[in-house]
Design an enzyme around this catalytic site. Structure first.
Site, PDB file in Angstrom:
ATOM      1  N   THR A  14       0.832  -1.202   0.000  1.00 32.34           N
ATOM      2  CA  THR A  14       0.000   0.000   0.000  1.00 32.34           C
ATOM      3  C   THR A  14       0.863   1.247   0.000  1.00 32.34           C
ATOM      4  O   THR A  14       2.009   1.237   0.463  1.00 32.34           O
ATOM      5  CB  THR A  14      -0.892   0.091   1.252  1.00 32.34           C
ATOM      6  OG1 THR A  14      -0.062   0.263   2.412  1.00 32.34           O
ATOM      7  CG2 THR A  14      -1.780  -1.113   1.412  1.00 32.34           C
ATOM      8  N   ASP A  15       0.298   2.329  -0.491  1.00 31.03           N
ATOM      9  CA  ASP A  15       0.869   3.622  -0.165  1.00 31.03           C
ATOM     10  C   ASP A  15       0.556   3.875   1.309  1.00 31.03           C
ATOM     11  O   ASP A  15      -0.275   3.184   1.913  1.00 31.03           O
ATOM     12  CB  ASP A  15       0.265   4.714  -1.055  1.00 31.03           C
ATOM     13  CG  ASP A  15       1.197   5.892  -1.246  1.00 31.03           C
ATOM     14  OD1 ASP A  15       2.057   6.116  -0.366  1.00 31.03           O
ATOM     15  OD2 ASP A  15       1.077   6.599  -2.261  1.00 31.03           O
TER      16      ASP A  15
END
Length: 782
Positions: free
Chosen positions: A302-303
C-alpha cells in the site's frame, strides 16, 4: 462513464436532497457495486523465469514460519530508524527485516546522500543509458544506507491532469517514453553492483544491492480527493478514476508492464478508487491485470495509510501494508480459521515478500536494515556515507541533459565572453538553510527565495549541497573576469544599461498533497516583462515541476532565450552554467506538450471535483480515452506553443535515408499463446519491424540528437511514439539510427478478445525531431 459501466443496484444508497429536490445524492457505495469486475482468487506466484531460484528458497523459508511470523511480514512496524517503513526481523531464521524509504530521486530524511534529478528531469533527457546509470548510482546509496526497498520509480501519475501535483515525479505524459525509462530504471536499481551499463563500470563488491517499488498502481492522476476525508462531519470518499479497458491498457498500464518486464520486485498500489473500488483492494487491477495478465511475481504494498479494507484487501491481491495496519494482524489468522480467507493466500503473501528479498540477493552481505537512516540526524549517530565520488559524472550529466532549450534568438546562447551579466529572480539563489528535514507539503505556485531543484512531498530528497545558479554564475565570472550584478528580490529591478545579458530565474512549484493552482504565476511573468523592457538580451530559466505556460512573454522581442530547466537536483547551477557557456550542448526534449493557452488542454486541465449527486463519491471520468497530451492536440487540430518531443540545440541535424523492413515473423492478428512471463505473453516482445534513418550533424558544434519514431496505427491516434534513440554526433558527421519495433508496439488492445491485436491495413511511419517535426515518412502494410 456512469452510464455504461454496468451499474448494479441502481437505486441502492440514493436519497433525495431537501435543499435541491431534483438532485438524488448517492449516500452509499453499494450504488457502484459491479463497476470494477471481481477477479478471484488471487493467483499464487509461481517463480516464473528469473524468479525460479528465489521462489524455491522462499517457499522453503516460509515453510518454517509460524502463522504469526507470516502475518508479521505483511505489515510495517514502528522502529528506531528513519526508514519510511520497516518490516520486523525474524531472528531465529536470520531474516533481518526490511527497511523501505523514499524516494525515486534519492534518499530523503538522511545525511551523506545526493539529490538526484527528478523523474520529469530524467524524462526530459530522453536518454535510456543515462536513466540506467542514474538508477544504479542511486541504488548504491540506498544500499550503503541499509535501505532494502527504494520507493520508486513513479509511472503514475502519467500526467493526464495537467495541473496534477505529482506529475513531476514521473517521467513523461507518454506511456512509451515513460515505459522505456522505467524499464532502464528498474534494471539500474536492481542490478546495482552486479551487471554493467554503457559508460559505467560497476564495482563487483556490491551484490544485487537494492530493490525498487514501482508506484502508484494505477490511474492515480490527481491529488484532489485522493484520500477519503470528513468535512463538517460528512464523509467523502476518495475520487474514482473511471477508466475504460482500452485506455487502461494502452496508456495507464503500459509503463507498469515495462516495469514488470524489467523484473520489478514490488509495486505500490495507489490511494484513489479505480472504477469505484479502492486501488489497494481492487481485485480486477491487482489479481486480474497485475498478477495474472502481467505475471507479476513480486509483492503489492500500500501507499502510506492506503489500506481501506481488511480480509477483502488480502483476497483482492494486497500483500503488504504500510506503515502499519489496524485491519490485519491476528485478523488474518482468524479469517483463515473461519474460512473467509485461504491459508494459501497468507502463504503466498509471505512467499512473494521473501522471494523478492532473495531475488535481489539481500540475504548476502546486505547492511543492517536502516543502519544509515537515523531517526533524528540532530542526535548523535553513526555517519554512514551513501554518496560516492564515482557518481559525480552521472549526477552532473543527468542534471545537464534534462534542460530543454525552447527559444534561442539573436545568438543569445551560448554566452560569448560577457563583460557584465545581470541576474534577477527569486529562483537564482540557494535557500537560507539546507538541513535534513522530513517531508513537507506547501500549497503554492512558486517557491520564493530559493532555487527549485526538487518538488515537494514524499518525493523530495536530501542534498549533499546545492550549487544554485547565482553561485555557479559567480564562480564562472571569477574565472573569466566578468562582472556580475544581481537583484533577486525586486519585481521591477534596475538594469545596468551596459549589461551583455540579463539572466532571469523563476520557478513553477508542485507538491504531493495538492494539485497546482495554475500553470502561470503573475508575479513571475511581470518580473520577466519588466526586465525585458529594460534589457535587450533577456534569457529566462524556469525550474518547473510540470508544464509551465509562457504565452504572455515568449514572443517579446527582448526575450532572446528560454530554458525549461525542470528539477536538476543539487548540481542545478553547475549544469546550467555548462549549458549557458556552451561547454555542453542542450539535448533535452519536452516530455509533455506546452499549450499556447490553458484552455487548449480542455477538460484535462483541472482535477475533477465532487459535484452533483456524486458529491460524497467524487468521480473522475476518463472519457477522453487514449487522447491525452499530444494525442489530444493532434486529434483536435490545436497548435501548441511547444510540441511534445521539442527541444533546440546549438547545432542542427538533418534526416535522410528512411528504411522500413518487416522482420520474418508471423503477423497473425493475435500473439501465439504461451505461458505468461514477467510482463505478460512473451510473444509481445517479438521484433516485427525495423526502421533506420541517417542523421547528420550539419552544424559546427558536436551535439546529441534525439531521433524520434512515431507510428500511425490503423484505428488509433494519428501518431504515437514508438521509438527513440539519443545519439551523439560530431560536427559534420552522420550516424545511422536503428529502431526495433515489437508486436506490442504495433498493436492495439482488443477489448472483446482481451488481447493485443495487430491491425490490418497501412501503417504510417514518421521519423524526426519531435511529434510535429517529422521530415521522414514511410509506410508498411499488414
Amino acid at each position: 462513464m456512469h452510464s455504461f459501466l454496468g451499474l448494479v443496484g441502481l437505486l441502492a444508497g440514493v436519497s433525495v436532497s431537501s435543499a435541491a429536490p431534483s438532485v438524488q445524492n448517492i449516500t452509499s457505495d453499494t450504488y457502484f457495486y459491479g463497476q470494477s469486475p471481481p477477479v478471484y482468487p488471487s493467483p499464487e506466484g509461481n517463480g516464473t523465469g528469473s524468479w525460479a531460484v528465489a521462489y524455491q528458497k522462499a517457499k522453503a523459508f516460509v515453510a518454517q514460519l509460524t502463522s504469526e511470523e507470516k502475518v508479521n511480514l505483511t505489515a510495517g512496524v514502528t522502529s528506531d530508524t528513519g526508514c519510511s517503513g520497516m518490516i520486523p526481523a525474524i531472528p531465529r531464521l536470520n531474516f533481518p527485516g526490511l527497511c523501505v524509504s523514499d524516494a525515486g530521486d534519492g534518499l530523503r530524511g538522511t545525511d551523506y546522500v545526493n539529490s538526484w534529478p527528478s523523474g520529469i528531469h530524467a524524462g526530459a533527457s530522453w536518454n535510456k543509458n543515462l536513466a540506467r546509470q542514474r538508477a544504479y548510482h542511486m541504488g548504491t546509496e540506498f544500499h550503503k544506507k541499509g535501505v532494502n526497498v527504494l520507493l520508486g520509480p513513479v509511472v503514475a501519475p502519467l500526467g493526464r491532469v495537467v495541473e496534477g501535483g505529482r506529475n513531476w515525479e514521473g517521467f513523461s505524459n507518454d506511456p512509451y517514453l515513460s515505459g522505456a525509462l522505467v524499464y532502464e530504471t528498474v534494471k539500474g536499481i536492481q542490478s546495482a553492483g552486479v551487471g554493467a551499463c554503457t559508460k559505467v563500470r560497476f564495482p563487483q563488491r556490491l551484490q544485487s544491492s537494492g530493490s525498487n517499488l514501482v508506484q502508484h498502481f494505477t490511474g492515480y492522476e490527481q491529488e484532489t480527493n485522493r484520500n477519503p476525508e470528513t468535512v463538517d462531519g460528512v464523509d467523502i470518499a476518495s475520487v474514482s478514476s473511471n477508466i475504460d479497458d482500452k485506455a487502461m491498457h494502452e496508456l495507464y498500464l503500459w509503463p507498469f508492464q515495462d516495469a514488470v518486464h524489467a523484473g520489478s520486485v514490488s509495486v505500490m498500489c495507489s490511494y484513489q478508487r479505480i472504477n469505484n473500488s479502492y486501488a489497494c483492494q481492487n481485485s480486477k487491477t491487482l489479481n486480474g491485470l497485475l498478477k495474472t495478465e502481467l505475471g507479476f511475481q513480486g509483492y503489492v504494498m500500500t501507499d502510506w495509510y492506503g489500506q481501506h479494507g481488511g480480509i477483502a484487501a488480502a483476497n483482492a491481491g494486497l500483500d503488504m501494508v504500510m506503515p502499519y495496519t489496524e485491519l490485519w494482524g491476528s485478523n488474518l489468522t482468524d479469517a483463515i480459521s473461519n474460512g473467509t480467507m485461504e491459508a494459501s493466500r497468507l502463504d503466498d503473501m509471505a512467499t512473494r515478500i521473501i522471494a523478492s528479498w532473495y531475488q535481489v540477493n539481500q540475504n548476502k552481505n546486505f547492511p543492517a536494515p536502516g543502519i544509515g537512516m537515523p531517526a533524528d540526524v540532530n542526535e548523535p549517530h553513526q555517519a554512514v556515507i551513501g554518496k560516492s565520488p564515482d557518481s559525480r559524472t552521472t549526477l552532473l550529466q543527468g542534471a545537464i541533459e534534462g534542460h530543454v532549450l525552447v527559444k534561442n534568438t539573436k545568438q543569445a546562447l551560448p554566452l560569448q565572453s560577457p563583460r557584465l551579466l545581470s541576474v534577477f529572480g527569486y529562483d537564482a539563489k540557494a535557500g537560507d538553510s539546507l538541513i535534513v528535514n522530513d517531508v513537507s507539503f506547501v500549497n503554492a505556485s512558486v517557491q520564493k527565495n530559493h532555487t527549485l531543484y526538487v518538488g515537494g512531498g514524499s518525493g523530495t530528497n536530501s542534498a549533499a549541497y546545492v550549487l544554485a545558479p547565482l553561485d555557479a554564475v559567480q564562480q564562472q565570472a571569477y574565472e573569466d573576469g566578468t562582472s556580475v550584478l544581481w537583484d533577486v528580490v525586486s519585481e521591477d529591478p534596475d538594469v545596468d544599461a551596459t549589461t551583455d545579458a540579463c539572466l532571469v530565474f523563476i520557478n513553477a512549484y508542485a507538491t504531493e498533497g495538492y494539485d497546482r493552482p495554475g500553470l502561470v504565476n503573475k508575479e513571475s511573468d511581470t518580473l520577466i516583462t519588466n526586465v525585458a523592457g529594460k534589457c535587450n538580451n533577456t534569457i529566462v530559466t524556469i525550474h518547473n515541476a510540470g508544464i509551465r505556460l509562457v504565452g504572455d512573454w515568449i514572443n517579446h522581442e527582448n526575450v532572446t532565450a528560454v530554458i525549461f530547466a525542470h528539477l536538476p537536483g543539487q548540481d542545478t547551477g553547475k549544469a546550467l552554467v555548462e549549458l549557458l557557456y556552451g561547454r555542453a550542448n542542450p539535448s533535452g526534449r519536452l516530455p509533455y506538450t506546452v499549450a499556447k493557452r490553458a484552455g487548449d488542454y480542455g477538460s484535462l486541465l483541472h482535477p475533477s471535483q465532487p459535484e452533483g449527486k456524486y458529491g460524497l463519491f467524487p468521480q473522475s471520468d476518463f472519457s477522453e480515452g487514449v487522447f491525452i497530451d499530444y494525442r489530444a492536440f493532434d486529434k483536435q487540430g490545436i497548435e501548441p506553443q511547444f510540441e511534445f518531443g521539442f527541444g533546440l540545440s546549438y547545432t542542427s541535424f538533418n534526416y535522410s535515408g528512411l528504411a522500413v523492413k518487416k522482420v520474418n515473423r508471423t503477423t497473425e492478428p493475435y500473439p501465439a499463446s504461451a505461458p505468461v512471463q514477467e510482463g505478460g505473453n512473451p510473444n509481445l516482445w517479438d521484433e516485427i519491424l525495423t526502421v533506420s534513418a541517417k542523421v547528420q550533424n550539419s552544424g559546427s558544434m558536436d551535439g546529441d540528437e534525439v531521433a524520434q519514431l512515431y507510428l500511425g496505427i490503423p484505428n488509433a491516434p494519428v501518431r504515437q511514439l514508438r521509438g527513440f534513440e539519443k545519439v551523439g554526433i560530431p560536427a559534420g558527421q552522420a550516424v545511422n539510427v536503428k529502431f526495433s519495433l515489437t508486436r506490442r508496439d504495433l498493436s492495439v488492445w482488443d477489448t472483446e478478445a482481451q488481447q493485443w491485436k495487430l491491425q490490418s491495413g497501412d501503417y504510417q511511419v514518421y521519423v524526426g525531431r519531435s511529434s510535429r517535426d517529422l521530415p521522414l515518412k514511410g509506410q508498411f502494410s499488414i
